[in-house]
Design a protein around this motif. Sequence first.
Motif, PDB file in Angstrom:
ATOM      1  N   CYS A 152       4.762  11.674 -10.648  1.00 41.34           N
ATOM      2  CA  CYS A 152       3.523  12.127 -10.006  1.00 41.34           C
ATOM      3  C   CYS A 152       2.429  11.078 -10.159  1.00 41.34           C
ATOM      4  CB  CYS A 152       3.074  13.454 -10.608  1.00 41.34           C
ATOM      5  SG  CYS A 152       4.175  14.850 -10.265  1.00 41.34           S
ATOM      6  N   THR A 153       2.365  10.432 -11.319  1.00 43.60           N
ATOM      7  CA  THR A 153       1.374   9.383 -11.539  1.00 43.60           C
ATOM      8  C   THR A 153       1.614   8.180 -10.632  1.00 43.60           C
ATOM      9  OG1 THR A 153       1.243  10.061 -13.864  1.00 43.60           O
ATOM     10  CG2 THR A 153       0.292   7.940 -13.298  1.00 43.60           C
ATOM     11  N   CYS A 154       2.889   7.906 -10.342  1.00 44.33           N
ATOM     12  CA  CYS A 154       3.241   6.773  -9.473  1.00 44.33           C
ATOM     13  C   CYS A 154       3.080   7.096  -7.987  1.00 44.33           C
ATOM     14  CB  CYS A 154       4.676   6.336  -9.742  1.00 44.33           C
ATOM     15  SG  CYS A 154       4.935   5.603 -11.377  1.00 44.33           S
ATOM     16  N   GLY A 155       2.739   8.336  -7.651  1.00 46.40           N
ATOM     17  CA  GLY A 155       2.565   8.705  -6.257  1.00 46.40           C
ATOM     18  C   GLY A 155       3.777   9.342  -5.626  1.00 46.40           C
ATOM     19  N   LYS A 156       4.773   9.712  -6.419  1.00 42.72           N
ATOM     20  CA  LYS A 156       5.980  10.359  -5.917  1.00 42.72           C
ATOM     21  C   LYS A 156       6.031  11.809  -6.390  1.00 42.72           C
ATOM     22  CE  LYS A 156       7.397   6.692  -3.873  1.00 42.72           C
ATOM     23  NZ  LYS A 156       7.482   6.635  -2.385  1.00 42.72           N
ATOM     24  N   ALA A 157       4.920  12.538  -6.146  1.00 40.57           N
ATOM     25  CA  ALA A 157       4.821  13.912  -6.638  1.00 40.57           C
ATOM     26  C   ALA A 157       5.827  14.830  -5.948  1.00 40.57           C
ATOM     27  CB  ALA A 157       3.403  14.432  -6.423  1.00 40.57           C
ATOM     28  N   LYS A 158       5.961  14.711  -4.637  1.00 37.15           N
ATOM     29  CA  LYS A 158       6.868  15.589  -3.892  1.00 37.15           C
ATOM     30  C   LYS A 158       8.310  15.393  -4.346  1.00 37.15           C
ATOM     31  CE  LYS A 158       8.275  16.830   0.806  1.00 37.15           C
ATOM     32  NZ  LYS A 158       8.088  16.554   2.250  1.00 37.15           N
ATOM     33  N   ARG A 159       8.746  14.147  -4.440  1.00 36.60           N
ATOM     34  CA  ARG A 159      10.113  13.863  -4.875  1.00 36.60           C
ATOM     35  C   ARG A 159      10.330  14.353  -6.309  1.00 36.60           C
ATOM     36  NH1 ARG A 159      12.882   7.936  -4.856  1.00 36.60           N
ATOM     37  NH2 ARG A 159      12.934   8.409  -2.644  1.00 36.60           N
ATOM     38  N   SER A 160       9.367  14.085  -7.178  1.00 39.18           N
ATOM     39  CA  SER A 160       9.524  14.465  -8.586  1.00 39.18           C
ATOM     40  C   SER A 160       9.590  15.967  -8.752  1.00 39.18           C
ATOM     41  CB  SER A 160       8.361  13.891  -9.404  1.00 39.18           C
ATOM     42  OG  SER A 160       8.308  12.488  -9.306  1.00 39.18           O
ATOM     43  N   LEU A 161       8.744  16.697  -8.030  1.00 40.91           N
ATOM     44  CA  LEU A 161       8.748  18.157  -8.136  1.00 40.91           C
ATOM     45  C   LEU A 161      10.028  18.753  -7.552  1.00 40.91           C
ATOM     46  CD1 LEU A 161       5.028  18.944  -7.261  1.00 40.91           C
ATOM     47  CD2 LEU A 161       6.120  18.995  -9.503  1.00 40.91           C
ATOM     48  N   CYS A 162      10.540  18.165  -6.486  1.00 41.54           N
ATOM     49  CA  CYS A 162      11.822  18.632  -5.930  1.00 41.54           C
ATOM     50  C   CYS A 162      12.951  18.433  -6.936  1.00 41.54           C
ATOM     51  CB  CYS A 162      12.123  17.898  -4.626  1.00 41.54           C
ATOM     52  SG  CYS A 162      11.083  18.377  -3.245  1.00 41.54           S
TER      53      CYS A 162
ATOM     54  N   THR B 275       0.825  -1.200   0.000  1.00 41.23           N
ATOM     55  CA  THR B 275       0.000   0.000   0.000  1.00 41.23           C
ATOM     56  C   THR B 275       0.858   1.248   0.000  1.00 41.23           C
ATOM     57  OG1 THR B 275      -1.686  -1.221   1.227  1.00 41.23           O
ATOM     58  CG2 THR B 275      -1.877   1.173   1.195  1.00 41.23           C
ATOM     59  N   LYS B 276       1.965   1.230   0.745  1.00 41.00           N
ATOM     60  CA  LYS B 276       2.851   2.393   0.818  1.00 41.00           C
ATOM     61  C   LYS B 276       3.553   2.623  -0.506  1.00 41.00           C
ATOM     62  CE  LYS B 276       6.753   4.251   3.436  1.00 41.00           C
ATOM     63  NZ  LYS B 276       7.728   4.002   4.516  1.00 41.00           N
ATOM     64  N   ILE B 277       3.997   1.552  -1.182  1.00 39.95           N
ATOM     65  CA  ILE B 277       4.719   1.698  -2.436  1.00 39.95           C
ATOM     66  C   ILE B 277       3.781   2.169  -3.540  1.00 39.95           C
ATOM     67  CG2 ILE B 277       5.901   0.392  -4.238  1.00 39.95           C
ATOM     68  CD1 ILE B 277       7.254  -1.221  -2.108  1.00 39.95           C
ATOM     69  N   HIS B 278       2.578   1.602  -3.592  1.00 39.89           N
ATOM     70  CA  HIS B 278       1.659   1.898  -4.683  1.00 39.89           C
ATOM     71  C   HIS B 278       0.555   2.824  -4.177  1.00 39.89           C
ATOM     72  CE1 HIS B 278       3.508  -1.088  -7.311  1.00 39.89           C
ATOM     73  NE2 HIS B 278       3.592  -1.852  -6.253  1.00 39.89           N
ATOM     74  N   SER B 279       0.903   4.079  -3.981  1.00 37.98           N
ATOM     75  CA  SER B 279      -0.053   5.070  -3.504  1.00 37.98           C
ATOM     76  C   SER B 279      -0.387   6.097  -4.575  1.00 37.98           C
ATOM     77  CB  SER B 279       0.516   5.785  -2.274  1.00 37.98           C
ATOM     78  OG  SER B 279       1.764   6.391  -2.571  1.00 37.98           O
ATOM     79  N   GLY B 280      -0.040   5.819  -5.831  1.00 39.39           N
ATOM     80  CA  GLY B 280      -0.254   6.786  -6.899  1.00 39.39           C
ATOM     81  C   GLY B 280      -1.553   6.539  -7.641  1.00 39.39           C
TER      82      GLY B 280
END
Length: 243
Positions: free
Chosen positions: A52-62, A6-11
């Motif tokens: 962002c689609t995978c749920g890593k929006a914060k990391r990707s935007l940084c 659940t934590k890995i696939h939150s996108g």
Amino acid sequence: MNIQYTKIHSGLCTFDPRTKILLLAITVFAATIAPSLRHVWLLVLFITLFGCTCGKAKRSLCHLIFFALFYLLTLYVLSLETGVVYTMFVAWMGLFYKVYPCAMLAGIILSTTSVNEFLTAMNKAHVSKGICIPLAVMLRYIPTIQEDWHYIKDGMRLRDVSLSFKGFIHHPGMTIECLYVPLLMTASKAADELAIASVTRGIENPHSRTCLIQIKFRIQDILVIICFLFLLALNAGEIGGAL
């Protein structure tokens, strides 16, 4: 479905691990043949949207903001045209633009792919265990080292040892003793523990693996592969037109 999954696939979408590996290969070629910084920008934007689609929006935007700041620095250095600063940085900046998109996508892939998914996907692709087992151990090894790194930093703060460059200059011996020595020891120990745990869980089992997660290509996999292939074709077309 466990907590880790659940934590890995939150996108918004989940992608097949084979799709992610294919995207990484396409990104390597696209970044290598990118004819201009404009094409690298487009590649980084594609990777940001994918993250962002995978749920890593914060990391990707940084990562995108850091890339934008470095791009402004590049424009300033290129405006100098001559001088020591221009000579020192122009070659290094060229290497940065080749490596950064690949490293950015690799970080997203590592943080959104579980070992179980990866092994199941590799078995479906009939990849040799001599290749997929080291990669699977690497997927689990990097997060373990990151976790140990945070523990070491907390211990250094308790000893009032700074991790900054200034702190290293003032107390190099203390910094090496409190940071690099424990990190090397934990890295060696983690490698042994992960290898033992992998064998215990049957990673060398010659029979086909079972998985609770359904691994297959979906419409989102096809769409994202087409988008990255279009970008690769665009870069190749620019080079062909220039020749």
